[in-house]
Design a protein around this motif. Sequence first.
Motif, mmCIF file in Angstrom:
data_model
loop_
_atom_site.group_PDB
_atom_site.id
_atom_site.type_symbol
_atom_site.label_atom_id
_atom_site.label_comp_id
_atom_site.label_asym_id
_atom_site.label_seq_id
_atom_site.Cartn_x
_atom_site.Cartn_y
_atom_site.Cartn_z
ATOM 1 N N ARG A 127 0.849 -1.189 0.000
ATOM 2 C CA ARG A 127 0.000 0.000 0.000
ATOM 3 C C ARG A 127 0.884 1.237 0.000
ATOM 4 N NH1 ARG A 127 -5.236 -1.457 -1.223
ATOM 5 N NH2 ARG A 127 -5.799 -3.352 -0.075
ATOM 6 N N ALA A 128 0.506 2.211 -0.790
ATOM 7 C CA ALA A 128 1.321 3.423 -0.913
ATOM 8 C C ALA A 128 1.556 4.072 0.446
ATOM 9 C CB ALA A 128 0.643 4.413 -1.852
ATOM 10 N N GLY A 129 2.839 4.303 0.774
ATOM 11 C CA GLY A 129 3.203 5.009 1.996
ATOM 12 C C GLY A 129 3.194 4.166 3.257
ATOM 13 N N ILE A 130 2.785 2.898 3.164
ATOM 14 C CA ILE A 130 2.757 2.025 4.348
ATOM 15 C C ILE A 130 3.948 1.076 4.295
ATOM 16 C CG2 ILE A 130 1.451 0.280 5.624
ATOM 17 C CD1 ILE A 130 -1.097 1.492 4.499
ATOM 18 N N PRO A 131 4.874 1.139 5.252
ATOM 19 C CA PRO A 131 6.074 0.297 5.224
ATOM 20 C C PRO A 131 5.741 -1.190 5.329
ATOM 21 C CG PRO A 131 6.325 2.115 6.786
ATOM 22 C CD PRO A 131 4.882 2.068 6.405
ATOM 23 N N ILE A 132 6.482 -2.003 4.559
ATOM 24 C CA ILE A 132 6.387 -3.459 4.651
ATOM 25 C C ILE A 132 7.581 -3.942 5.463
ATOM 26 C CG2 ILE A 132 6.500 -5.611 3.337
ATOM 27 C CD1 ILE A 132 5.079 -4.244 1.075
ATOM 28 N N THR A 133 7.305 -4.722 6.497
ATOM 29 C CA THR A 133 8.381 -5.154 7.396
ATOM 30 C C THR A 133 8.885 -6.561 7.095
ATOM 31 O OG1 THR A 133 6.759 -5.940 9.012
ATOM 32 C CG2 THR A 133 7.528 -3.667 9.238
ATOM 33 N N GLU A 134 8.060 -7.377 6.450
ATOM 34 C CA GLU A 134 8.500 -8.725 6.079
ATOM 35 C C GLU A 134 7.819 -9.161 4.795
ATOM 36 O OE1 GLU A 134 5.667 -11.962 8.254
ATOM 37 O OE2 GLU A 134 7.240 -11.083 9.510
ATOM 38 N N ILE A 135 8.503 -10.044 4.052
ATOM 39 C CA ILE A 135 7.984 -10.562 2.789
ATOM 40 C C ILE A 135 8.213 -12.067 2.767
ATOM 41 C CG2 ILE A 135 8.238 -10.569 0.267
ATOM 42 C CD1 ILE A 135 9.078 -7.671 0.409
ATOM 43 N N ARG A 136 7.173 -12.800 2.456
ATOM 44 C CA ARG A 136 7.212 -14.264 2.389
ATOM 45 C C ARG A 136 7.728 -14.861 3.696
ATOM 46 N NH1 ARG A 136 9.870 -16.944 -2.913
ATOM 47 N NH2 ARG A 136 11.737 -16.897 -1.614
ATOM 48 N N GLY A 137 7.343 -14.235 4.787
ATOM 49 C CA GLY A 137 7.733 -14.737 6.092
ATOM 50 C C GLY A 137 9.133 -14.346 6.517
ATOM 51 N N ASN A 138 9.835 -13.588 5.693
ATOM 52 C CA ASN A 138 11.206 -13.171 6.009
ATOM 53 C C ASN A 138 11.218 -11.715 6.480
ATOM 54 O OD1 ASN A 138 12.325 -15.666 5.113
ATOM 55 N ND2 ASN A 138 12.155 -14.951 2.999
ATOM 56 N N GLN A 139 11.821 -11.492 7.632
ATOM 57 C CA GLN A 139 11.939 -10.138 8.167
ATOM 58 C C GLN A 139 12.914 -9.333 7.309
ATOM 59 O OE1 GLN A 139 10.107 -9.326 10.919
ATOM 60 N NE2 GLN A 139 10.678 -7.153 10.753
ATOM 61 N N LEU A 140 12.529 -8.145 6.914
ATOM 62 C CA LEU A 140 13.393 -7.311 6.088
ATOM 63 C C LEU A 140 14.418 -6.579 6.948
ATOM 64 C CD1 LEU A 140 10.767 -5.664 3.682
ATOM 65 C CD2 LEU A 140 12.088 -7.754 3.329
ATOM 66 N N VAL A 141 15.634 -6.469 6.410
ATOM 67 C CA VAL A 141 16.677 -5.705 7.102
ATOM 68 C C VAL A 141 16.290 -4.232 7.147
ATOM 69 C CG1 VAL A 141 19.098 -5.012 7.040
ATOM 70 C CG2 VAL A 141 18.454 -7.351 6.410
ATOM 71 N N LYS A 142 15.680 -3.782 6.060
ATOM 72 C CA LYS A 142 15.227 -2.400 5.970
ATOM 73 C C LYS A 142 13.800 -2.408 5.439
ATOM 74 C CE LYS A 142 16.363 2.060 3.844
ATOM 75 N NZ LYS A 142 17.281 2.766 2.900
ATOM 76 N N ASN A 143 12.919 -1.693 6.085
ATOM 77 C CA ASN A 143 11.523 -1.658 5.655
ATOM 78 C C ASN A 143 11.404 -1.105 4.233
ATOM 79 O OD1 ASN A 143 10.899 -2.628 8.165
ATOM 80 N ND2 ASN A 143 10.110 -0.686 8.970
ATOM 81 N N TYR A 144 10.400 -1.644 3.508
ATOM 82 C CA TYR A 144 10.169 -1.202 2.133
ATOM 83 C C TYR A 144 8.874 -0.406 2.083
ATOM 84 C CZ TYR A 144 9.072 -1.368 -2.854
ATOM 85 O OH TYR A 144 8.751 -1.026 -4.146
ATOM 86 N N THR A 145 8.931 0.786 1.493
ATOM 87 C CA THR A 145 7.749 1.629 1.353
ATOM 88 C C THR A 145 7.520 1.927 -0.124
ATOM 89 O OG1 THR A 145 8.189 2.664 3.506
ATOM 90 C CG2 THR A 145 6.638 3.777 2.045
ATOM 91 N N ALA A 146 6.330 1.577 -0.625
ATOM 92 C CA ALA A 146 6.014 1.761 -2.049
ATOM 93 C C ALA A 146 5.411 3.129 -2.299
ATOM 94 C CB ALA A 146 5.036 0.674 -2.486
ATOM 95 N N ASP A 147 5.651 3.641 -3.505
ATOM 96 C CA ASP A 147 5.080 4.922 -3.905
ATOM 97 C C ASP A 147 3.622 4.778 -4.350
ATOM 98 O OD1 ASP A 147 7.480 6.253 -3.418
ATOM 99 O OD2 ASP A 147 8.226 5.872 -5.447
#
Length: 238
Positions: A127-147
């Motif tokens: 979702r635009a502007g909402i950080p993603i903290t994990e993908i496919r059950g894997n915790q991200l080293v750095k949160n991903y935020t989509a435009d």
Amino acid sequence: MADKDSPRDLKTLIAQFRTSEHWAVSLSRDLLWVACVVGGIALALFLICGTWPAVVTIESGSMVPNMNVGDLVVVVQKDRYGEMMSWEEGKAADIPKFNSYGDVLIFRPNGNTVVHPIIHRAVAYARAGIPITEIRGNQLVKNYTADHDGYITWGDHNPYPDQFSRYEAIGTPEPVKDEWIVGKALFTVPLVGYLPLHIWEVVIVVVIIMALHELWLRSREEKNEKGSGQKKRPGKRK
């Protein structure tokens, strides 16, 4: 003054085309029949799948071992035969797709219509502007935020999601918008996809075989006609 011959109507021309024994006309009939069969199959696939192209071929190993090079993939509209799911949604519903969770999408990266579509799995919805903290059950080293809103995609054999990678002629793919989605994979047929990969070679070979077969039939007919036309000479009387 003699009457002029009336022009041949379409019905007569069609009848002559159907009954002519000339080798070129006969070959044309065969090619037309093949074109009608292929067109009929394409129309049936479109009506069943609701999208075009209705079949694509796996050209790389990014989805190994669940999809392999040369596999033919039948593609349907994203919400046909069940609502489209990401990895997270599929896992929550316990509905596996191609030995994992999440639908496999066929999409045009960044809406690019020049490059070939990518065939990768939908693993999360951003979702635009909402950080993603994990993908496919894997915790991200750095949160991903989509435009903008869209699907995060990931080839099963790749080390990172597409949105964390860079591709030649594409750059870094953005989250996949709905309008960029061609469809989702319904099932695969192993090895059959090699035919579309070499479609022109296949067409040339088929046409050559048909032409040679037609020439062989014509040659055999001419020999039979000559043989039946010859009469035995009468024997000499004593």
